[in-house]
Scaffold this motif. Structure first.
Motif, PDB file in Angstrom:
ATOM      1  N   LEU A 122       0.860  -1.174   0.000  1.00 22.78           N
ATOM      2  CA  LEU A 122       0.000   0.000   0.000  1.00 22.78           C
ATOM      3  C   LEU A 122       0.900   1.228   0.000  1.00 22.78           C
ATOM      4  N   ARG A 123       0.854   1.989  -1.085  1.00 25.69           N
ATOM      5  CA  ARG A 123       1.683   3.196  -1.217  1.00 25.69           C
ATOM      6  C   ARG A 123       0.803   4.323  -1.757  1.00 25.69           C
ATOM      7  N   ASP A 124       0.798   5.435  -1.060  1.00 21.57           N
ATOM      8  CA  ASP A 124      -0.033   6.579  -1.472  1.00 21.57           C
ATOM      9  C   ASP A 124      -1.487   6.158  -1.669  1.00 21.57           C
ATOM     10  N   ASP A 125      -1.974   5.344  -0.738  1.00 21.23           N
ATOM     11  CA  ASP A 125      -3.372   4.889  -0.714  1.00 21.23           C
ATOM     12  C   ASP A 125      -3.730   3.976  -1.878  1.00 21.23           C
ATOM     13  N   ARG A 126      -2.736   3.440  -2.570  1.00 15.89           N
ATOM     14  CA  ARG A 126      -2.992   2.530  -3.685  1.00 15.89           C
ATOM     15  C   ARG A 126      -2.390   1.171  -3.381  1.00 15.89           C
ATOM     16  N   LEU A 127      -3.209   0.129  -3.467  1.00 15.59           N
ATOM     17  CA  LEU A 127      -2.774  -1.233  -3.172  1.00 15.59           C
ATOM     18  C   LEU A 127      -2.332  -1.928  -4.449  1.00 15.59           C
ATOM     19  N   GLU A 128      -1.186  -2.605  -4.375  1.00 12.35           N
ATOM     20  CA  GLU A 128      -0.649  -3.319  -5.542  1.00 12.35           C
ATOM     21  C   GLU A 128      -0.151  -4.696  -5.124  1.00 12.35           C
ATOM     22  N   GLN A 129      -0.534  -5.710  -5.872  1.00  8.67           N
ATOM     23  CA  GLN A 129      -0.009  -7.060  -5.642  1.00  8.67           C
ATOM     24  C   GLN A 129       1.376  -7.148  -6.268  1.00  8.67           C
ATOM     25  N   LEU A 130       2.369  -7.543  -5.477  1.00  8.66           N
ATOM     26  CA  LEU A 130       3.753  -7.565  -5.942  1.00  8.66           C
ATOM     27  C   LEU A 130       4.240  -8.956  -6.322  1.00  8.66           C
ATOM     28  N   THR A 131       3.540  -9.990  -5.906  1.00  8.68           N
ATOM     29  CA  THR A 131       3.911 -11.357  -6.248  1.00  8.68           C
ATOM     30  C   THR A 131       2.933 -11.902  -7.285  1.00  8.68           C
ATOM     31  N   ARG A 153       3.342   0.487   3.355  1.00 10.50           N
ATOM     32  CA  ARG A 153       2.780  -0.575   4.193  1.00 10.50           C
ATOM     33  C   ARG A 153       2.711  -1.852   3.358  1.00 10.50           C
ATOM     34  N   TYR A 154       3.292  -2.930   3.876  1.00  7.26           N
ATOM     35  CA  TYR A 154       3.305  -4.214   3.177  1.00  7.26           C
ATOM     36  C   TYR A 154       2.399  -5.209   3.902  1.00  7.26           C
ATOM     37  N   LEU A 155       1.733  -6.037   3.102  1.00  8.08           N
ATOM     38  CA  LEU A 155       0.895  -7.113   3.618  1.00  8.08           C
ATOM     39  C   LEU A 155       1.385  -8.439   3.057  1.00  8.08           C
ATOM     40  N   LEU A 156       1.702  -9.375   3.949  1.00  7.05           N
ATOM     41  CA  LEU A 156       1.983 -10.758   3.574  1.00  7.05           C
ATOM     42  C   LEU A 156       0.797 -11.585   4.041  1.00  7.05           C
ATOM     43  N   CYS A 157       0.278 -12.454   3.176  1.00  3.69           N
ATOM     44  CA  CYS A 157      -0.913 -13.200   3.581  1.00  3.69           C
ATOM     45  C   CYS A 157      -1.008 -14.542   2.876  1.00  3.69           C
ATOM     46  N   SER A 158      -1.703 -15.478   3.540  1.00  3.57           N
ATOM     47  CA  SER A 158      -2.054 -16.747   2.915  1.00  3.57           C
ATOM     48  C   SER A 158      -3.318 -16.548   2.089  1.00  3.57           C
ATOM     49  N   ASP A 159      -3.626 -17.506   1.218  1.00  8.29           N
ATOM     50  CA  ASP A 159      -4.757 -17.311   0.314  1.00  8.29           C
ATOM     51  C   ASP A 159      -6.105 -17.431   1.014  1.00  8.29           C
ATOM     52  N   GLY A 160      -6.102 -17.801   2.274  1.00  8.74           N
ATOM     53  CA  GLY A 160      -7.343 -17.776   3.031  1.00  8.74           C
ATOM     54  C   GLY A 160      -7.918 -16.379   3.137  1.00  8.74           C
ATOM     55  N   VAL A 176      -6.488 -18.361   7.749  1.00  4.35           N
ATOM     56  CA  VAL A 176      -6.189 -16.980   7.355  1.00  4.35           C
ATOM     57  C   VAL A 176      -5.034 -16.462   8.189  1.00  4.35           C
ATOM     58  N   THR A 177      -3.959 -16.045   7.515  1.00  5.93           N
ATOM     59  CA  THR A 177      -2.814 -15.447   8.211  1.00  5.93           C
ATOM     60  C   THR A 177      -2.407 -14.174   7.488  1.00  5.93           C
ATOM     61  N   ALA A 178      -2.174 -13.115   8.247  1.00  7.32           N
ATOM     62  CA  ALA A 178      -1.751 -11.832   7.676  1.00  7.32           C
ATOM     63  C   ALA A 178      -0.659 -11.228   8.547  1.00  7.32           C
ATOM     64  N   VAL A 179       0.350 -10.666   7.901  1.00  9.27           N
ATOM     65  CA  VAL A 179       1.402  -9.904   8.565  1.00  9.27           C
ATOM     66  C   VAL A 179       1.453  -8.535   7.903  1.00  9.27           C
ATOM     67  N   VAL A 180       1.366  -7.478   8.677  1.00  6.22           N
ATOM     68  CA  VAL A 180       1.389  -6.117   8.161  1.00  6.22           C
ATOM     69  C   VAL A 180       2.637  -5.408   8.667  1.00  6.22           C
ATOM     70  N   VAL A 181       3.393  -4.814   7.746  1.00  9.56           N
ATOM     71  CA  VAL A 181       4.671  -4.184   8.080  1.00  9.56           C
ATOM     72  C   VAL A 181       4.663  -2.741   7.588  1.00  9.56           C
ATOM     73  N   ASP A 182       4.940  -1.795   8.478  1.00  2.40           N
ATOM     74  CA  ASP A 182       5.030  -0.393   8.130  1.00  2.40           C
ATOM     75  C   ASP A 182       6.485   0.057   8.071  1.00  2.40           C
ATOM     76  N   PHE A 183       6.785   0.861   7.069  1.00  5.68           N
ATOM     77  CA  PHE A 183       8.094   1.506   6.985  1.00  5.68           C
ATOM     78  C   PHE A 183       7.890   2.991   7.164  1.00  5.68           C
ATOM     79  N   LEU A 184       8.461   3.527   8.238  1.00  2.00           N
ATOM     80  CA  LEU A 184       8.168   4.899   8.645  1.00  2.00           C
ATOM     81  C   LEU A 184       8.811   5.893   7.695  1.00  2.00           C
ATOM     82  N   ASN A 185       8.279   7.116   7.739  1.00  2.99           N
ATOM     83  CA  ASN A 185       8.838   8.187   6.904  1.00  2.99           C
ATOM     84  C   ASN A 185      10.291   8.426   7.271  1.00  2.99           C
ATOM     85  N   ARG A 186      11.104   8.630   6.242  1.00  3.18           N
ATOM     86  CA  ARG A 186      12.543   8.795   6.464  1.00  3.18           C
ATOM     87  C   ARG A 186      12.914  10.263   6.489  1.00  3.18           C
TER      88      ARG A 186
END
Length: 222
Positions: A104-113, A166-173, A212-222
């Motif tokens: 999730l970047r600038d309020d836009r979600l993109e699948q990266l895999t 913001r990154y989301l890692l998740c299972s297909d559940g 269902v498993t989800a991991v959410v990771v934030d990278f703070l403003n630099r």
């Protein structure tokens, strides 16, 4: 039985989600084994070197799962896995199977895999549309998994990080139950623990047909 496993190591910039293959023996064993293998990754010095090390750890887990299946007489003891490695201003994504990583970047979600499924291959070849793939009866048939073949191929990409990502890692559940629009909406507000809880609760309320498993990771403003 929960056949998912996850890894949350912000201290070394390492996160992972693994989804044991339902319908096959010991899926929960497979997901746990690959996550435990990745947990052995040392503190990274160079991102490229850590990627190669992670690939080796996944390959070793693959060999162990095949050996266990041969010893027990099981056809396959397998799992998917997605990995996020971050260092400095960059990150690496690694994956096998159909668990996913989104950004999730600038309020836009993109699948990266890109899913390692037969149906996704048909989409790539122009034989199916993405919309047709979502409801195809073979949508969950994997073309690649840890523990499925003697030689494992791990896909990986490098990505620059931006403050506020913001990154989301998740299972297909999760993605079986929630649309991309709904996931984007839920990811767009709240702190990671609350967002994870909301994602899982919404997926369960929508049908909860799989773990269902989800991991959410934030990278703070630099």
């Amino acid at each position: 039985m929960n056949q998912d496993a996850f890894l949350d190591r912000p201290d070394i910039g390492l996160w992972a989600v693994a989804d044991g293959m339902g319908g096959h023996a010991s899926g929960e064993r497979a997901s746990k084994l690959v996550v435990e293998a990745l947990a052995q990754l040392p503190v990274p010095e160079l991102l490229g070197r850590s990627v190669r090390h992670a690939e080796c750890l996944i390959a070793e887990a693959n060999r162990r799962l095949i050996d266990e299946a041969n010893a027990s007489g099981d056809e396959i003891i397998g799992t998917t896995v997605v990995v996020l490695l971050a260092m400095g201003g960059a990150c690496a994504l690694l994956w096998v199977g159909d668990s996913r990583i989104y950004r999730l970047r600038d309020d836009r979600l993109e699948q990266l895999t890109r899913d390692h499924t037969e149906v996704q291959q048909w989409v790539s070849e122009g034989k199916l549309s993405a919309e047709q793939a979502e409801s195809h009866p073979y949508a969950g048939v994997l073309s690649r998994a840890v523990g499925a073949e003697d030689e494992i191929q791990v896909d990986s990409v490098l990505e620059p990080l931006m403050g506020g990502d913001r990154y989301l890692l998740c299972s297909d559940g999760l993605t079986k139950e929630l649309t991309l629009e709904r996931i984007e909406q839920l990811l767009g507000s709240g702190e990671p623990p609350e967002v994870v809880q909301a994602l899982v609760q919404n997926a369960c309320a929508a049908g909860g047909r799989d773990n269902v498993t989800a991991v959410v990771v934030d990278f703070l403003n630099r």
